[in-house]
Each structure stands twice: as structure tokens, then as C-alpha cells.
Design an enzyme around this catalytic site. Structure first.
Site, mmCIF file in Angstrom:
data_model
loop_
_atom_site.group_PDB
_atom_site.id
_atom_site.type_symbol
_atom_site.label_atom_id
_atom_site.label_comp_id
_atom_site.label_asym_id
_atom_site.label_seq_id
_atom_site.Cartn_x
_atom_site.Cartn_y
_atom_site.Cartn_z
ATOM 1 N N ARG A 88 -9.703 14.482 -12.011
ATOM 2 C CA ARG A 88 -10.916 14.363 -11.211
ATOM 3 C C ARG A 88 -11.679 15.687 -11.154
ATOM 4 N NH1 ARG A 88 -10.019 14.317 -6.514
ATOM 5 N NH2 ARG A 88 -7.741 14.536 -6.444
ATOM 6 N N LYS A 231 -10.959 6.286 -7.325
ATOM 7 C CA LYS A 231 -11.112 7.036 -6.090
ATOM 8 C C LYS A 231 -12.507 6.860 -5.491
ATOM 9 C CE LYS A 231 -6.979 8.498 -5.612
ATOM 10 N NZ LYS A 231 -6.136 7.835 -4.563
ATOM 11 N N HIS A 251 -4.477 6.675 2.916
ATOM 12 C CA HIS A 251 -3.920 7.053 1.617
ATOM 13 C C HIS A 251 -2.404 7.002 1.756
ATOM 14 C CE1 HIS A 251 -3.225 10.240 -1.702
ATOM 15 N NE2 HIS A 251 -3.488 9.085 -2.258
ATOM 16 N N SER A 270 0.877 14.492 -3.652
ATOM 17 C CA SER A 270 1.528 14.487 -4.952
ATOM 18 C C SER A 270 2.825 15.296 -4.915
ATOM 19 C CB SER A 270 0.570 15.080 -5.997
ATOM 20 O OG SER A 270 1.169 15.106 -7.266
ATOM 21 N N LYS A 274 6.317 9.764 -2.544
ATOM 22 C CA LYS A 274 5.702 8.564 -1.947
ATOM 23 C C LYS A 274 5.965 7.313 -2.796
ATOM 24 C CE LYS A 274 1.198 8.763 -1.765
ATOM 25 N NZ LYS A 274 0.494 7.817 -2.641
ATOM 26 N N THR A 275 5.722 7.419 -4.095
ATOM 27 C CA THR A 275 5.917 6.269 -4.984
ATOM 28 C C THR A 275 7.395 5.943 -5.146
ATOM 29 O OG1 THR A 275 3.876 6.759 -6.189
ATOM 30 C CG2 THR A 275 5.490 5.382 -7.310
ATOM 31 N N ASP A 289 -0.540 3.174 -3.097
ATOM 32 C CA ASP A 289 -1.463 4.297 -2.934
ATOM 33 C C ASP A 289 -2.521 4.138 -1.845
ATOM 34 O OD1 ASP A 289 -2.192 6.910 -3.860
ATOM 35 O OD2 ASP A 289 -3.938 6.046 -4.826
ATOM 36 N N ARG A 354 -1.212 9.349 -17.286
ATOM 37 C CA ARG A 354 -1.204 8.242 -16.323
ATOM 38 C C ARG A 354 -1.058 6.896 -17.018
ATOM 39 N NH1 ARG A 354 -1.778 9.224 -10.547
ATOM 40 N NH2 ARG A 354 -2.540 11.358 -10.330
#
Length: 564
Positions: A88, A231, A251, A270, A274-275, A289, A354
Site C-alpha cells: 500500500r 482496504k 480490524h 501484523s 491474529k490469523t 481481517d 500474498r
């Protein structure tokens, strides 16, 4: 008879170029139908461009391979490349300053002002570029799995790769829903292959990612990184859900128990897990997410997942690994040119490799991605590279608000180019790059919902123990998973607690299967003086970072942080 120079069998599509083309034209003419007037009024030259609306996945593969240099990998996923930008461009993000939203936006370095005239210039520039393309792709889909709060999103782009990406990331409509889609609530004009004019007022580079809440439109110029669209949709939902619907956008990842239906939200930046931690064989994944905590429960905003691929293996992330198949998009992943096998360890293009895939590709995903149950637990994840925060703390409501606003974690060496030692990062609401309203607005909504539904909140540190980065070690994943299991089983509600000084946190004295010295950080440090120095150092960083929110929060929240 087959002559030597002839191929014994060639599909009609290849042998007769117009065989499939005529069928495609009929298909898209039917799909465009009543939308024709919209595209004409928007400035599209309908006599020149071919608009492909909600094209089938197989055709998007064909177009990407034929026109964009894409590769079909050995596992069936489409490998494509985003060009110069592989992440990004937050410094190029703009929000249009206009009367309908200007009083709500948190203006500053995250939300930079753009005037309406400049937006119109860039919008016209994007449409002019799209008019030069032979194929223009349109994908109509939804953001939000709860019909009461979802919005209709239209993506208009020139790359099949972008169309397939958003086909995966938005919620895909049924044939009936598509036929009755009507006027979209939000439109993305993606002309990322074409640069912005740097001499246009307000432009600082050839890239521009801008949102106009009055027109409910987004324009992308000068970057082909597909994550900007994802996003962008989240930024819009981060604005609309609190302002228009009165619901809390977050988020976060979320999962739900297969046994008793209890719901957990995971906040984290990051590298915090979390994942990984939300993927639990005993629980269904609601999403990984972006979510909304509504009056009736929790729902996912997205229709897919956008997972990191760096160092991906079937052993470490089996669900993600198996989700990479036909229909998935591998972005900027290096592959073996002989056998087309992806090399997830190769970071020669970028470390930010990704994969985007529909959430249905996750075997234990909950479809539809929504629950009519209020969350029982919130887990705030941090990766503390200073090695001083406990692996698990039970937070009071005021501490929950404090740590939500602080959004602390550490960037560690290897996460970004140039990072040579741990760098503390404070990303407010765990979503600073995408935040639209003032952080206190989200924090007050979170506090109100937690109080109303008696939701427990936990701070879990997945970072270092027995020393800081370089001398200590990362908290073993098996212990973190055991801690999360203890949260879900309810055993931590019955545990005995002791106080962790300076930060004034409540930490359990015992969790079966987790070493005692791990639960209370100073016990694991051999150099107690060094621990004290690092503890005070981190506390000072918290106080400095939180100072910008002090005037906006209640005194009890201000006092919930570390005390030196």
C-alpha cells in the site's frame, strides 16, 4: 487425416476466434442490460470498449494469461504481479474535504485532505484511461454479510487480475442478486496502470488513492497493488458503519465455538498471530481481517481472505496452504519457471507476497459469515520484543479502552527493510492506516458494547520472554494456544490472579500446561535490573504515545495505563 503440421485437436475457442467471443458478447450484453445507461453517463465509450461484468473465473484466467503475463501455478492458482508497487501507499491516500463528511473525519497524516475539484480531475483521468483499453472489467458485489448493514460495491478496472482479486474479496452475488443489483452504493475506478499528474494540486507523487464520501467513489491512479481496493472498501465501511448505521467496524479476526457458540474477536497488527490463533479446528472461522460488531451479533465484511505467503508451508498454515488452488490469486510470488511450483521462501520481488481466495476455500469457515451472538471474549494481541509484558492479562473495561487506543506491538528485524532492532509501534484501534473517524469514537463504542454484553477482554503477548529480542526467545506457539484455549474454556474466569506492577495488569498465577515463570515475566529474567530498565522504558513509550488521546478520554481510562 491429420497432416504433420497440424494439431490433431484444437478447442473451438482457439481454432475459431469468434466462436466463444460471440457467446461472451451475448452473455455480457445480458448482464449489462439496464446498467448500460450508467456506464454511458459515467463517460465510458460503449462503442469502443468491451465491458465484462462479473466474468467467470476461468475467463479471467484466460485474459490474465493472454494479456497480462500471468502464470497458472502448479497448484492451480493464478500468479500475477502488481508492478512497481508491491504494498500500500499510505502517503498517497487522500479523503475529499466536503460538507457531508468533513466534521466526522479525523484529519491528519492518515486522512489527508483533497479538494473536490482535484478529485474530479483524477476521476476524469481514470475514466479516460479506461476508455483506451479494449477490455474493461466490472465486478458487482457486496461488503458485509448481514443484509441489514451491507453495501453494494462496483469495481471498474482494466486488469483481469484486479477483477479476480475483488471477485474473491467481496461477497459474490447470486445470479438473481446480480440481475437485480441496481445502483451501487460505492464505486471504485481503478486505473492503476496510469499515473497521476504530479502537477495537479495536492498530488505528491504519480500514485493517488482517494475516496469521496459525498460521491461514494474511489479513484486509484499510479499503483497496481490490489490491496488498495480491499482496504478502500474497509475504509468506507469504517466510516459508514458508525456514522450511518451506528454499528462498530473493527480490524479483527473472529471465530465461533462448535460446542457452545461463543464468539471471540481477535485484535492484532501484523506479526502478532491474529490469523494463526483464530484458525482453530474446534471453532469455525467467521473471518480473518475485517468485521462489524452489530446490535445483533458479528459479521464479516469480506467474502475472502488475503493471506501472507512468506515462508508458507503446509505444516505451519495448513488451512491457508490448502486454500491456494484454482480461483485463488497469488500476488508477486516467485515460481519455478520449469514446473510452475510457487516458491514461498523467495522474497526477491517483495516480502509482502500474498494470496487472495474466497473464504469458502477454508474448510471450517462459517458460511454465511455471520453470527447472531454477541462476543464473549475479546483478545488483544501484541508482540512485545522488549520481553516485559505478560503472555496473558485480564483487562478491566478501562484498561481495554486504553490498550485499544494504544494498539501496541513491536516491529522486529526482518519485518521491514531497514529494521535492525525492535521498534515499538502504536497503531490506534489496531487499524491506524485505515481509520477514518477519531479513535475515541471507536473506543467509546467498543466500551459501551463490552459493558452491555459483559464481554471479557484479554491482552495476550505473543512476543519475547526471558529477555528482549536477541537475548530472550519468542513465546512458544504451543503455550499461546494453550492460553487461548484457557480463555475459551472459561477456566481463566475461575483462576487466581496477582498484580503485574507498573502496568497494573492482573495475571493468572497458574494455567495448566504453561510454565509458572512464563506467566510472570520477571521470574523468567535472570537479570532483574535489566528487566526493570526495559519495563520502565516501555512504560514511558506507552505514556508518550497515549498523550495525543488524553484530552478525549475519561480520567479512568487515562489512569489505566502504566504508572511510573
Amino acid at each position: 487425416m491429420v497432416y504433420p503440421h497440424q494439431t490433431p485437436y484444437i478447442t473451438p475457442h482457439i481454432l475459431h476466434k469468434h466462436y466463444a467471443a460471440s457467446a461472451e458478447n451475448d452473455h455480457y450484453s445480458a448482464l449489462i442490460g439496464r446498467e448500460l445507461e450508467y456506464f454511458s453517463q459515467a463517460g465510458f465509450d460503449m462503442d469502443r470498449v468491451t465491458i465484462k461484468r462479473n466474468a467467470p473465473v476461468a475467463q479471467l484466467y484466460e485474459d490474465a494469461v493472454r494479456n497480462e503475463g500471468a502464470i497458472i501455478s502448479s497448484n492451480g492458482a493464478l500468479i500475477n504481479f502488481s508492478g512497481k508497487k508491491t504494498g500500500r501507499s499510505p502517503k498517497d491516500k487522500r479523503i475529499v474535504y466536503e460538507e457531508t463528511s468533513r466534521d466526522d473525519i479525523w484529519w491528519g497524516p492518515v486522512n489527508i485532505k483533497m479538494d473536490e475539484h482535484t478529485f474530479e480531475i483524477n476521476r476524469e483521468r481514470a475514466i479516460d484511461y479506461l476508455n483506451t483499453r479494449e477490455n474493461v472489467y466490472v465486478f458487482d458485489g457486496y461488503a458485509g454479510w448481514d443484509p441489514k448493514y451491507r453495501i453494494k460495491v462496483r469495481v471498474i478496472c482494466a486488469r483481469a487480475y484486479h477483477a479476480l482479486f475483488m471477485h474473491n474479496m467481496l461477497i459474490r452475488p447470486t445470479e438473481e442478486e446480480l440481475a437485480n443489483f441496481g445502483t451501487p452504493d460505492f464505486i471504485i475506478y481503478n486505473a492503476g496502470q496510469f499515473p497521476a499528474n504530479r502537477f495537479t494540486k495536492g498530488m505528491t507523487s504519480t500514485s493517488s488513492v482517494e475516496i469521496n464520501f459525498k460521491r461514494m467513489e474511489m479513484v486509484i491512479l499510479g499503483t497496481e497493488y490490489a490491496g488498495e481496493m480491499k482496504k478502500g472498501v474497509f475504509s468506507v465501511m469504517h466510516y459508514l458503519q458508525p456514522v450511518k448505521f451506528g454499528q462498530l467496524s473493527l480490524h479483527s479476526s473472529a471465530n465461533v465455538s462448535l460446542d457452545n457458540g461463543d464468539v471471540t474477536l481477535f485484535f492484532g497488527l501484523s506479526g502478532t498471530g491474529k490469523t494463526t490463533l483464530s484458525a482453530d479446528p474446534r471453532r469455525q472461522l467467521i473471518g480473518d481481517d475485517e468485521h462489524v460488531w452489530s446490535d445483533s451479533g458479528v459479521f464479516n465484511i469480506e467474502g475472502g481472505c488475503y493471506a501472507k505467503c512468506i515462508n508458507l508451508t503446509a505444516e505451519k498454515e495448513p488451512q491457508i496452504y490448502s486454500a491456494i488452488r484454482f480461483g485463488a490469486v497469488l500476488e508477486n510470488v516467485v515460481y519455478n519457471p520449469v514446473n510452475r511450483v510457487p516458491d514461498y521462501d523467495d522474497v526477491s520481488i517483495t516480502e509482502n507476497t500474498r494470496c487472495a481466495y474466497p473464504i469458502e476455500f477454508i474448510s471450517n469457515a462459517r458460511i454465511p459469515c455471520k453470527v447472531d451472538t454477541q462476543p464473549s471474549n475479546i483478545i488483544m494481541l501484541t508482540c512485545d520484543a522488549f520481553g516485559v509484558l505478560p503472555p496473558i492479562s485480564k483487562l478491566t473495561p478501562e484498561q481495554a479502552s486504553y490498550h485499544f487506543l494504544a494498539g501496541y506491538t513491536s516491529k522486529t528485524p526482518g519485518t521491514e527493510v531497514g529494521v535492525l532492532e525492535p521498534i515499538p509501534t502504536f497503531s490506534t484501534c489496531y487499524s491506524a492506516p485505515f481509520i477514518v473517524l477519531h479513535p475515541s469514537r471507536y473506543a467509546s463504542m467498543l466500551a459501551e458494547r463490552m459493558a452491555r454484553h459483559n464481554t471479557n477482554c484479554w491482552l495476550i503477548n505473543t512476543g519475547w520472554t526471558a529477555g528482549k529480542f536477541g537475548t530472550g526467545k519468542r513465546c512458544p506457539l504451543k503455550y499461546t494456544r494453550r492460553i487461548v484455549d484457557a480463555v475459551h474454556s472459561g477456566e481463566l474466569l475461575k483462576a487466581s490472579y496477582e498484580n503485574f506492577g507498573v502496568f497494573n495488569l492482573s495475571i493468572p498465577t497458574n494455567i495448566e500446561g504453561v510454565p509458572r515463570e512464563l506467566l510472570n515475566p520477571p521470574l523468567a529474567w535472570t537479570d532483574k535490573e535489566a528487566f526493570g530498565r526495559e519495563l520502565r522504558k516501555l512504560a514511558g513509550m506507552f505514556n508518550k504515545a497515549f498523550s495525543i488521546y488524553e484530552s478525549e478520554v475519561d480520567e479512568k481510562v487515562r489512569l489505566a495505563g502504566p504508572q511510573l
